[in-house]
Scaffold this motif. Structure first.
Motif, PDB file in Angstrom:
ATOM      1  N   LEU A   1       0.854  -1.260  -0.060  1.00 25.73           N
ATOM      2  CA  LEU A   1      -0.068  -0.204   0.016  1.00 25.73           C
ATOM      3  C   LEU A   1       1.041   1.525   0.129  1.00 25.73           C
ATOM      4  O   LEU A   1       0.178   2.199   0.277  1.00 25.73           O
ATOM      5  CB  LEU A   1      -1.007  -0.035   1.048  1.00 25.73           C
ATOM      6  N   LYS A   2       2.137   1.340  -0.407  1.00 26.11           N
ATOM      7  CA  LYS A   2       3.099   2.232  -0.167  1.00 26.11           C
ATOM      8  C   LYS A   2       2.692   3.538  -1.118  1.00 26.11           C
ATOM      9  O   LYS A   2       2.606   4.616  -0.775  1.00 26.11           O
ATOM     10  CB  LYS A   2       4.551   2.065  -0.398  1.00 26.11           C
ATOM     11  N   GLU A   3       1.890   3.101  -2.319  1.00 23.00           N
ATOM     12  CA  GLU A   3       1.641   4.150  -3.272  1.00 23.00           C
ATOM     13  C   GLU A   3       0.235   5.055  -2.635  1.00 23.00           C
ATOM     14  O   GLU A   3      -0.054   6.131  -2.836  1.00 23.00           O
ATOM     15  CB  GLU A   3       1.359   3.470  -4.734  1.00 23.00           C
ATOM     16  N   TYR A   4      -0.521   4.132  -2.063  1.00 24.03           N
ATOM     17  CA  TYR A   4      -1.703   4.846  -1.520  1.00 24.03           C
ATOM     18  C   TYR A   4      -1.187   5.640  -0.286  1.00 24.03           C
ATOM     19  O   TYR A   4      -1.873   6.779  -0.181  1.00 24.03           O
ATOM     20  CB  TYR A   4      -2.586   3.837  -0.993  1.00 24.03           C
ATOM     21  N   LEU A   5      -0.307   5.167   0.494  1.00 19.35           N
ATOM     22  CA  LEU A   5       0.405   6.201   1.532  1.00 19.35           C
ATOM     23  C   LEU A   5       0.926   7.347   1.037  1.00 19.35           C
ATOM     24  O   LEU A   5       0.871   8.468   1.607  1.00 19.35           O
ATOM     25  CB  LEU A   5       1.259   5.044   2.422  1.00 19.35           C
ATOM     26  N   LYS A   6       1.821   7.292   0.124  1.00 22.45           N
ATOM     27  CA  LYS A   6       2.184   8.414  -0.510  1.00 22.45           C
ATOM     28  C   LYS A   6       1.391   9.375  -1.012  1.00 22.45           C
ATOM     29  O   LYS A   6       1.528  10.600  -0.790  1.00 22.45           O
ATOM     30  CB  LYS A   6       3.608   8.196  -1.596  1.00 22.45           C
ATOM     31  N   GLN A   7       0.406   8.714  -1.751  1.00 24.37           N
ATOM     32  CA  GLN A   7      -0.432   9.623  -2.531  1.00 24.37           C
ATOM     33  C   GLN A   7      -1.242  10.411  -1.452  1.00 24.37           C
ATOM     34  O   GLN A   7      -1.745  11.700  -1.578  1.00 24.37           O
ATOM     35  CB  GLN A   7      -1.377   8.999  -3.362  1.00 24.37           C
ATOM     36  N   HIS A   8      -1.862   9.841  -0.407  1.00 20.65           N
ATOM     37  CA  HIS A   8      -2.668  10.434   0.550  1.00 20.65           C
ATOM     38  C   HIS A   8      -2.003  11.223   1.463  1.00 20.65           C
ATOM     39  O   HIS A   8      -2.508  12.363   1.873  1.00 20.65           O
ATOM     40  CB  HIS A   8      -3.473   9.391   1.437  1.00 20.65           C
ATOM     41  N   PHE A   9      -0.808  10.934   2.042  1.00 21.13           N
ATOM     42  CA  PHE A   9      -0.364  11.817   2.932  1.00 21.13           C
ATOM     43  C   PHE A   9       0.974  12.598   2.205  1.00 21.13           C
ATOM     44  O   PHE A   9       1.641  13.396   2.967  1.00 21.13           O
ATOM     45  CB  PHE A   9       0.244  10.909   3.985  1.00 21.13           C
ATOM     46  N   LYS A  10       1.018  12.666   0.845  1.00 20.14           N
ATOM     47  CA  LYS A  10       2.071  13.413   0.293  1.00 20.14           C
ATOM     48  C   LYS A  10       3.652  13.224   1.009  1.00 20.14           C
ATOM     49  O   LYS A  10       4.436  14.023   1.025  1.00 20.14           O
ATOM     50  CB  LYS A  10       1.870  14.666   0.420  1.00 20.14           C
ATOM     51  N   VAL A  11       3.951  11.828   1.389  1.00 20.09           N
ATOM     52  CA  VAL A  11       5.181  11.301   1.717  1.00 20.09           C
ATOM     53  C   VAL A  11       6.055  10.991   0.795  1.00 20.09           C
ATOM     54  O   VAL A  11       5.441  10.183  -0.217  1.00 20.09           O
ATOM     55  CB  VAL A  11       5.105  10.552   2.981  1.00 20.09           C
ATOM     56  N   LYS A  12       7.245  11.099   0.910  1.00 22.99           N
ATOM     57  CA  LYS A  12       8.114  10.444  -0.241  1.00 22.99           C
ATOM     58  C   LYS A  12       8.577   9.258   0.336  1.00 22.99           C
ATOM     59  O   LYS A  12       9.087   8.452  -1.044  1.00 22.99           O
ATOM     60  CB  LYS A  12       9.288  11.414  -0.509  1.00 22.99           C
ATOM     61  N   GLU A  13       8.811   8.883   1.338  1.00 24.34           N
ATOM     62  CA  GLU A  13       9.657   7.507   1.573  1.00 24.34           C
ATOM     63  C   GLU A  13       8.649   6.525   2.637  1.00 24.34           C
ATOM     64  O   GLU A  13       8.043   7.387   3.332  1.00 24.34           O
ATOM     65  CB  GLU A  13      10.874   7.800   2.212  1.00 24.34           C
ATOM     66  N   VAL A  14       8.800   5.397   2.344  1.00 23.33           N
ATOM     67  CA  VAL A  14       7.857   4.479   3.096  1.00 23.33           C
ATOM     68  C   VAL A  14       8.823   3.718   4.101  1.00 23.33           C
ATOM     69  O   VAL A  14      10.026   3.303   3.640  1.00 23.33           O
ATOM     70  CB  VAL A  14       7.123   3.454   2.321  1.00 23.33           C
ATOM     71  N   PHE A  15       8.588   3.411   5.236  1.00 23.45           N
ATOM     72  CA  PHE A  15       9.256   2.591   6.163  1.00 23.45           C
ATOM     73  C   PHE A  15       9.378   1.311   6.016  1.00 23.45           C
ATOM     74  O   PHE A  15       8.362   0.542   5.801  1.00 23.45           O
ATOM     75  CB  PHE A  15       8.840   2.821   7.793  1.00 23.45           C
ATOM     76  N   CYS A  16      10.193   0.664   5.649  1.00 19.61           N
ATOM     77  CA  CYS A  16      10.456  -0.871   5.663  1.00 19.61           C
ATOM     78  C   CYS A  16      11.126  -1.616   6.813  1.00 19.61           C
ATOM     79  O   CYS A  16      12.511  -1.463   7.190  1.00 19.61           O
ATOM     80  CB  CYS A  16      11.349  -1.057   4.260  1.00 19.61           C
ATOM     81  N   PRO A  17      10.446  -2.143   7.583  1.00 22.73           N
ATOM     82  CA  PRO A  17      10.875  -2.873   8.750  1.00 22.73           C
ATOM     83  C   PRO A  17      11.718  -3.898   8.526  1.00 22.73           C
ATOM     84  O   PRO A  17      11.681  -4.673   7.637  1.00 22.73           O
ATOM     85  CB  PRO A  17       9.537  -3.248   9.536  1.00 22.73           C
ATOM     86  N   LYS A  18      12.601  -4.227   9.166  1.00 24.49           N
ATOM     87  CA  LYS A  18      13.859  -5.192   8.974  1.00 24.49           C
ATOM     88  C   LYS A  18      13.423  -6.532   9.858  1.00 24.49           C
ATOM     89  O   LYS A  18      14.050  -6.760  10.819  1.00 24.49           O
ATOM     90  CB  LYS A  18      15.209  -4.718   9.252  1.00 24.49           C
ATOM     91  N   ILE A  19      12.295  -7.131   9.091  1.00 22.17           N
ATOM     92  CA  ILE A  19      11.886  -8.234   9.892  1.00 22.17           C
ATOM     93  C   ILE A  19      12.086  -9.722   9.107  1.00 22.17           C
ATOM     94  O   ILE A  19      11.586  -9.371   8.074  1.00 22.17           O
ATOM     95  CB  ILE A  19      10.481  -8.045  10.557  1.00 22.17           C
TER      96      ILE A  19
END
Length: 234
Positions: free
Chosen positions: A117-135
């Motif tokens: 859902l990173k593209e939805y997250l970027k589009q809605h909140f106008k953020v540039k980078e998504v957090f990628c947990p190292k799990i």
């Protein structure tokens, strides 16, 4: 002997840090989910008795040439329609005054969303980078929902306490008011972990339910729902 011991110490330290990273990422998401959980339940769950009992037709129906209904003239209602409407309103009042708990089935094990859902997250909140947990491995976690106070009349019951057969699940007559089943996926955050997005849904029958996409944000150190989009209806 010094070098082997030093190497072993560094290896253990590295493994410990990686382990802590895994715990921290999962615990952070679990903490956010726990905090926002009462609002999620209050926003998604519905009283099935209202949904499955729409108001009756009241008035004269008008159709276009293709047979599509275009208007209803309520001033042209007949006596039978008036009686049905009066009965429907009475039933609605009874439901609204009912203070009984509405039981909702819930699987407390929250799994990672199968969709990115990173593209939805970027589009809605106008953020540039998504957090990628190292799990590595299983990224699921369990919500201790029994110790989370909810806001309204809904009360959750572990889905493991219900029949596994889908038909029996919905047909069985319970000794409580069973309102449906709710689910949520894991949360996807932005890099600063100030915004998030997850999917969820509520089912009130085998062919009755909605799927939603939920946007959350952190305001004054508190997580809150920013917007809910319907993504499916049945």
């Amino acid at each position: 002997m010094i070098k082997p011991l030093l190497f072993s110490f560094l290896l253990i330290t590295l493994l410990f840090v990686n382990c802590q990273k895994k715990i921290n990422d999962l615990e952070f998401e679990k903490k956010v989910m726990t905090e926002i959980f009462p609002d999620l339940i209050d926003s998604i769950c519905i009283d099935y008795r209202v949904v499955l009992n729409p108001p009756p037709i009241y008035g004269l129906l008008t159709y276009d040439e293709k047979g599509n209904r275009i208007s209803v003239d309520s001033t042209m209602s007949i006596e039978e329609q008036k009686q049905r409407m009066a009965k429907w309103k009475h039933n609605q009042e009874v439901i609204e005054k009912d203070t009984s708990r509405l039981i909702v089935a819930f699987n407390p094990k929250i799994k990672r969303n199968s969709k990115d859902l990173k593209e939805y997250l970027k589009q809605h909140f106008k953020v540039k980078e998504v957090f990628c947990p190292k799990i590595k491995g299983d990224s699921a976690y369990t919500i201790d929902f029994k110790n989370i106070p909810l806001k309204g009349r809904f009360q959750l019951k572990n889905i493991s306490e219900f029949p596994k057969d889908r038909r029996e699940f919905w047909r069985k007559k319970y000794d409580f008011i069973f309102s449906g089943a709710v689910y949520f996926t894991g949360i996807q955050f932005d890099k600063e972990r100030k915004f998030g997005v997850l999917d969820g849904g509520f089912s009130c029958g085998r062919h009755c339910g909605i799927g939603v996409r939920i946007y959350i944000k952190k305001v004054n150190d508190k997580w809150m729902i920013d917007k809910i989009d319907n993504i499916s209806v049945s």
